[in-house]
Motif scaffolding. Structure first.
Motif: not given
Length: 254
Positions: A172-173, A176, A180, A207
């Motif tokens: 997940q990190r 992200e 970003e 994703c």
């Protein structure tokens, strides 16, 4: 990797096999929180507010094989506490899933002794920083709501197992961070892969990152699109996954 997926899918039996499966799943959940906390609180024996004056840029936390490693300015109180080998308690609130996810109710508490783990030079600015590791005595996972509510001791041998290096929180990190901080690289990679003009791309998003692939979503002048990218092989480690992302998408991804 197939063995890990099958183990996660197996129903619990009885006796020793069930205990091992419980330990594996408990450790996987705990490692995911260590890799993906929403909030971190550190208390050090004999030091008042050891992180005072340090913002998110001044204090960073990594999961290195189940060993929490913090980096801070070399003259910070935390660095001195590590040199002294002080006892510490690290509390991490789950950052897994969306802010409304029930997974956010979990809290991981890690206890141990601080260890000076050597200096580290910042890749961005060249600043010399201190690496501070927490050598663990115990780990406790606390779920506040739902059918699994309660406090459970996490076996350290399972917690530090390489089986959990590519845990849900790490993945997940990684997504992200890419979305970003690497939008430029993602847009260029997608334009090349999809044969779309760079100027027609309005946005790209990763994703569903897994050891063996990732889903690409993008919006261009014709609408919204999605493509599942399968890697030529499943990643075996965090470094291996980074290499696959760079080779399959863009060399600038980190």
């Amino acid at each position: 990797m197939k063995r890990r997926q099958e183990e996660a899918a197996m129903p619990l039996g009885t006796g020793l096999d069930a205990a091992r499966a419980d330990a594996h799943r408990l450790a996987a959940a705990a490692r995911s929180i260590l890799a993906c906390p929403a909030d971190v609180h550190l208390v050090v024996d004999g030091v008042d507010d050891v992180t005072a004056g340090l913002d998110d840029a001044g204090l960073a936390l990594q999961d290195l094989g189940g060993r929490p490693v913090l980096t801070c300015p070399a003259d910070a109180a935390l660095a001195h506490a590590a040199t002294d080998g002080r006892s510490a308690l690290l509390t991490l609130h789950s950052g897994l899933g969306s802010p409304s996810s029930p997974d956010r109710d979990a809290v991981l508490t890690l206890s141990g002794r601080l260890v000076a783990d050597g200096p580290e030079e910042c890749a961005c600015c060249g600043e010399l920083r201190a690496r501070v590791a927490l050598d663990l005595d115990f780990a406790v996972l606390d779920r506040r709501d739902g059918p699994a509510a309660g406090r459970l001791r996490v076996p350290l041998a399972a917690f530090t197992s390489p089986d959990h290096d590519l845990n849900r929180g790490f993945l997940q990190r990684a997504v992200e961070h890419a979305n970003e901080c690497h939008q430029d690289e993602l847009r260029r990679a997608l334009a090349t892969r999809a044969g779309t003009r760079l100027g027609d791309l309005l946005g790209v998003q990763l994703c569903g990152l897994r050891p063996d692939g990732v889903v690409l979503r993008w919006v261009d002048t014709t609408g919204a699109h999605q493509h599942e990218l399968r890697f030529p092989r499943a990643a075996r480690s965090a470094a291996d996954l980074g290499e696959l992302l760079r080779s399959e998408l863009h060399e600038g991804l980190c």
